[in-house]
Scaffold this motif. Sequence first.
Motif, PDB file in Angstrom:
ATOM      1  N   GLU A   1     -68.260 -33.173 -46.408  1.00  0.00           N
ATOM      2  CA  GLU A   1     -67.824 -31.908 -47.636  1.00  0.00           C
ATOM      3  C   GLU A   1     -67.136 -30.877 -46.555  1.00  0.00           C
ATOM      4  O   GLU A   1     -67.906 -30.719 -45.603  1.00  0.00           O
ATOM      5  N   ILE A   2     -66.247 -30.196 -46.645  1.00  0.00           N
ATOM      6  CA  ILE A   2     -65.762 -29.407 -45.655  1.00  0.00           C
ATOM      7  C   ILE A   2     -66.277 -27.911 -47.318  1.00  0.00           C
ATOM      8  O   ILE A   2     -65.421 -27.849 -47.847  1.00  0.00           O
TER       9      ILE A   2
ATOM     10  N   VAL B   1     -66.046 -27.048 -41.394  1.00  0.00           N
ATOM     11  CA  VAL B   1     -64.965 -26.163 -41.275  1.00  0.00           C
ATOM     12  C   VAL B   1     -64.054 -25.859 -41.745  1.00  0.00           C
ATOM     13  O   VAL B   1     -62.510 -24.888 -41.958  1.00  0.00           O
ATOM     14  N   SER B   2     -63.354 -27.418 -41.570  1.00  0.00           N
ATOM     15  CA  SER B   2     -61.670 -27.437 -41.259  1.00  0.00           C
ATOM     16  C   SER B   2     -61.645 -29.043 -41.295  1.00  0.00           C
ATOM     17  O   SER B   2     -62.380 -29.860 -41.011  1.00  0.00           O
ATOM     18  N   GLU B   3     -60.611 -29.293 -41.321  1.00  0.00           N
ATOM     19  CA  GLU B   3     -59.795 -30.862 -42.477  1.00  0.00           C
ATOM     20  C   GLU B   3     -60.095 -31.455 -40.721  1.00  0.00           C
ATOM     21  O   GLU B   3     -60.004 -32.467 -40.089  1.00  0.00           O
TER      22      GLU B   3
ATOM     23  N   ASN C   1     -52.327 -17.721 -34.305  1.00  0.00           N
ATOM     24  CA  ASN C   1     -51.584 -18.256 -33.238  1.00  0.00           C
ATOM     25  C   ASN C   1     -51.477 -19.952 -33.288  1.00  0.00           C
ATOM     26  O   ASN C   1     -51.823 -20.287 -34.782  1.00  0.00           O
ATOM     27  N   ALA C   2     -51.155 -20.760 -32.379  1.00  0.00           N
ATOM     28  CA  ALA C   2     -50.813 -21.791 -32.456  1.00  0.00           C
ATOM     29  C   ALA C   2     -52.229 -23.037 -32.306  1.00  0.00           C
ATOM     30  O   ALA C   2     -52.199 -23.521 -31.858  1.00  0.00           O
ATOM     31  N   LEU C   3     -52.729 -22.328 -33.952  1.00  0.00           N
ATOM     32  CA  LEU C   3     -54.258 -23.423 -33.655  1.00  0.00           C
ATOM     33  C   LEU C   3     -53.947 -23.893 -34.939  1.00  0.00           C
ATOM     34  O   LEU C   3     -53.028 -24.102 -36.115  1.00  0.00           O
ATOM     35  N   GLU C   4     -54.348 -25.326 -34.494  1.00  0.00           N
ATOM     36  CA  GLU C   4     -53.801 -26.863 -35.646  1.00  0.00           C
ATOM     37  C   GLU C   4     -53.847 -26.408 -37.801  1.00  0.00           C
ATOM     38  O   GLU C   4     -52.690 -26.037 -38.397  1.00  0.00           O
ATOM     39  N   ASP C   5     -55.256 -26.222 -37.759  1.00  0.00           N
ATOM     40  CA  ASP C   5     -55.359 -25.938 -39.172  1.00  0.00           C
ATOM     41  C   ASP C   5     -55.425 -24.491 -39.708  1.00  0.00           C
ATOM     42  O   ASP C   5     -54.413 -24.175 -40.376  1.00  0.00           O
ATOM     43  N   CYS C   6     -54.887 -23.382 -38.530  1.00  0.00           N
ATOM     44  CA  CYS C   6     -54.745 -22.109 -39.232  1.00  0.00           C
ATOM     45  C   CYS C   6     -53.372 -22.045 -39.666  1.00  0.00           C
ATOM     46  O   CYS C   6     -52.709 -21.814 -40.020  1.00  0.00           O
ATOM     47  N   ARG C   7     -52.804 -22.843 -38.289  1.00  0.00           N
ATOM     48  CA  ARG C   7     -51.146 -22.280 -38.371  1.00  0.00           C
ATOM     49  C   ARG C   7     -50.813 -23.422 -39.813  1.00  0.00           C
ATOM     50  O   ARG C   7     -49.766 -23.019 -40.467  1.00  0.00           O
TER      51      ARG C   7
END
Length: 374
Positions: free
Chosen positions: A174-175, A154-156, A306-312
């Motif tokens: 796959e994503i 669901v994410s890189e 928030n400071a979340l890697e993929d979201c940010r």
Amino acid sequence: MSKKVVSLLFSNYKNDNRVFKMANSLAENGYDVTILALCYGDVPEAETQGKIKVRRLKLKSSKLPSGNKIFGSIKYLEFIFSIIWGYRKADIWHCNDFKPFMVGVMARFFNRKLKLVYDCHELESERNGVTSIERFLVLKVEKWFIKKSFVIHVSEGIKSYYKTKYGTADSRTEIILNTPHTSTYVKSNVLKERLNLLPEDKLYIYQGGLMKGRGIETLLTVFTELSEFHIAFMGYGAFEEKIKLASKENNNIHFVPAVPYNEVVTYTSSADYGLISVENICLSYYYCMPNKLFEYVQAEIPILVNALEDCRNFVEGNGIGLAVKEETPESWREAVLELSKRDKSEFTSNLKKVKEIYNWQNEEKKLLEFYKKV
């Protein structure tokens, strides 16, 4: 002849739009799809959703007393072998999360031609609340069998984690992002009208699960102080009563029960800004890309994350909002004030571009291409 696909999940399949979207996309493109779930609560044992067959297993052992480990083991074994024996002749098992994947691994001993698609909705060994025994089991089963399966992430960040840990091949992974269908944008005021707000009132929205680990308490603290801005919590969960109590004490805090999935973006578009406040308390959360992120995009509202890697990386990289520097009420307060000062038009053109890329119509194409390899 159509390939038979069983989409397996360990819930009663009442509110799972990701499972439905994937199953529906496959069914509409020639696959014979059955969603297999548990039967409890107010759901039927069998139903049809478009071209999808839905079957829910009602266990004979369910009448045994609860809270007993021996009886619990009997129920679990009945469930596992009912699934394996009844659906072992399918061509593909689409296993939603780890427990269904573990059952799929066992099913392959009864049908060596069975293909497994392991749909990791989270980083399974690093979920919030996972026990040491559960983590050990996940790591062992994944280590032994994941490279023999096809894997969806669901994410890189989660894909990279699995590739580093297990050496999973790009050709078998796959994503598939949990995006909504793209929508023709029509600005709605339905939420502000429901809350008796003026069109010019600035409204932030948090939508989704109202539970521990989602930053709810931090947001309540921040908006109790920032009374000039409104916040709507739209969803359901253990923190409902806490939010309702805060709404009685603060005119700018509002609780809105979850709305039907096909109405979510309409309600969301009535807000001015979208919030993602998932706490960085486990790696699975750190790498998450929640569906609310893409719902905010479809509603064309700037996002504070928030400071979340993929979201940010997604929000800042696409210029569609801002990221909070630290997980503290002070940092969130500063970010809310900063975003509120910005002209929303500086994000609008980017949101329009991004929504044309990140939508289910495009994710469906990736899913169908991936299934050609299975």
